[in-house]
Design an enzyme around this catalytic site. Structure first.
Site, mmCIF file in Angstrom:
data_model
loop_
_atom_site.group_PDB
_atom_site.id
_atom_site.type_symbol
_atom_site.label_atom_id
_atom_site.label_comp_id
_atom_site.label_asym_id
_atom_site.label_seq_id
_atom_site.Cartn_x
_atom_site.Cartn_y
_atom_site.Cartn_z
ATOM 1 N N CYS A 298 -67.126 15.905 -28.540
ATOM 2 C CA CYS A 298 -67.283 15.071 -27.548
ATOM 3 C C CYS A 298 -68.550 15.527 -26.742
ATOM 4 O O CYS A 298 -69.378 14.247 -26.339
ATOM 5 C CB CYS A 298 -66.052 15.383 -26.547
ATOM 6 S SG CYS A 298 -65.807 16.983 -25.931
ATOM 7 N N HIS A 346 -63.286 18.298 -22.385
ATOM 8 C CA HIS A 346 -63.414 17.100 -23.197
ATOM 9 C C HIS A 346 -64.086 16.016 -22.232
ATOM 10 O O HIS A 346 -64.020 16.116 -20.834
ATOM 11 C CB HIS A 346 -62.028 16.271 -23.411
ATOM 12 C CG HIS A 346 -62.143 15.141 -24.291
ATOM 13 N ND1 HIS A 346 -62.539 15.085 -25.632
ATOM 14 C CD2 HIS A 346 -61.943 13.680 -23.996
ATOM 15 C CE1 HIS A 346 -62.691 14.042 -26.144
ATOM 16 N NE2 HIS A 346 -62.377 13.052 -25.179
ATOM 17 N N HIS A 358 -65.794 7.830 -26.766
ATOM 18 C CA HIS A 358 -65.881 9.108 -26.748
ATOM 19 C C HIS A 358 -65.460 9.497 -28.355
ATOM 20 O O HIS A 358 -65.055 8.837 -29.095
ATOM 21 C CB HIS A 358 -64.815 9.858 -25.814
ATOM 22 C CG HIS A 358 -63.562 9.664 -26.240
ATOM 23 N ND1 HIS A 358 -62.391 10.454 -25.856
ATOM 24 C CD2 HIS A 358 -62.912 8.442 -26.921
ATOM 25 C CE1 HIS A 358 -61.011 9.934 -26.322
ATOM 26 N NE2 HIS A 358 -61.482 8.583 -26.925
#
Length: 386
Positions: A298, A346, A358
């Site tokens: 990520c 994240h 993402h």
């Protein structure tokens, strides 16, 4: 944890990101999911499908958190290894100079011996722990020529500097070893969590996997509805802001486009480049620790996307969350970074209308998805990086 390690962000959320009402709504939504038939305990004592799903999600979350710790340790390892290499090179150069100074002193002693002059015990001097003390005796120093005295001073100075650099190199090596241990621990944790998740999923029957997919589909639909609601709110706010700006301009004959319009335009240009890059990566696999070009995790994706726009971001989510200006979720603009979970493990790139691009998790691929993919309660903050 060693004092040199950087502390991690706490669970405190930026203003405007979460409210008790929103958190309650998210929990209510999850409760409804848990009341499905699939969540009922099985007669054979096996965990329910809902329990399996939660366990797998938890394992993926733990793996992603460990991935960011791995990324941070890898960054530190790289920096520390360069520092150690630099120090060792310096020690080698200084040791060479020290040896030359020692040889020069030895040549003086040999010359004096050949001429029959009374000289100090050179061997004792070269083995002494503190040569300066050895030569501080007035009687001895008075028998040395200025050139010899200069050679002694050079030797003493070089020996002191070399010992200091050796100590620095030793300390840096200890720090590097400790960081390498952190790296190994994080790597093992990631691998263990992923293996556990795969094992749980492998035990599901085809029918259970189909029912699990149905649950996830309903969750995705709920997330998409929340994204649509946010898009409407943002559109309404934008219309209101435009109306207010128009009215303000009409009331002032010399008013311009506004002091913020230039910076807004510059940000929009950079954000468009970042989003274009991210969109071009859609379909590439999530691989923990990866920074492209064939795969990403990520934070690797967000770093690469903004690099394409000419903006340098730190490697980890822990640092990226501090690399910009925090804004309320309602004010999120395309290009902003959306961070998730209390441990900020994240991140996604906001593209507007409640959606983001993402790299979701191991086993998945870079994709567009609602920022509410895991419920509103997991959104930590929104940061504008440039």
């Amino acid at each position: 944890m060693a004092s040199h390690r950087k502390s991690r962000p706490s669970g405190t959320r930026a203003a405007g990101i979460r409210t008790p009402a929103l958190a309650t709504a998210a929990l209510t939504s999850m409760a409804l999911f848990s009341q499905t038939a699939e969540a009922a305990p099985s007669d054979d004592g096996k965990p329910s499908l809902e329990e399996v799903e939660k366990k797998v999600d938890s394992l993926y979350r733990q793996a992603e958190s460990a991935t960011e710790k791995y990324n941070a340790a890898k960054e530190r390892t790289g920096r520390q290894r360069k520092q150690v290499d630099t120090l060792l090179d310096d020690v080698a150069r200084r040791t060479d100079r020290l040896n030359k100074a020692r040889e020069e002193l030895g040549s003086f002693a040999a010359a004096q011996y050949r001429t029959g002059a009374s000289v100090p015990d050179t061997a004792t001097f070269l083995l002494a722990d503190s040569p300066q003390d050895y030569f501080d005796q007035d009687q001895l120093m008075s028998r040395l020529t200025s050139r010899q005295k200069g050679a002694v001073d050079d030797y003493v100075t070089e020996q002191s500097a070399t010992m200091k650099k050796r100590q620095e190199a030793s300390q840096s090596l200890d720090t590097l070893t400790e960081t390498q241990d952190d790296l190994k621990t994080a790597k093992t944790t990631v691998q263990t969590k992923l293996a556990s998740a795969r094992e749980l999923l492998s035990q599901l029957t085809a029918a259970e996997k189909a029912r699990l997919a149905a649950i996830e589909k309903r969750q995705q639909e709920a997330a998409d509805r929340k994204a649509a609601e946010l898009a409407k709110q943002q559109a309404a706010a934008a219309d209101q802001a435009a109306s207010s700006s128009s009215a303000s301009s009409g009331s002032s004959s010399d008013s311009g486009s506004g002091s913020g319009s230039g910076s807004d335009s510059a940000y929009a240009t950079k954000a468009a480049k970042a989003i274009a890059f991210a969109r071009a990566q859609i379909g590439k696999p999530y691989v923990w620790g990866a920074t492209g070009p064939g795969s990403y995790d990520c934070s690797g994706l967000s770093q690469a996307a903004w690099k394409a726009a000419g903006v340098s971001l730190p490697r980890t989510t822990y640092d990226q969350v501090n690399a910009g200006t925090t804004v309320p979720l309602a004010d999120a603009r395309p290009g902003d970074l959306v961070f998730f979970y209390d441990d900020v493990s994240h991140v996604g790139i906001y593209i507007g209308n409640g959606m983001m691009i993402h790299a979701p998790k191991p086993g998945a691929y870079v994709r567009e998805e609602s920022i509410y993919y895991g419920g509103e309660s997991i959104i930590h903050s929104v940061v504008r990086p440039a």
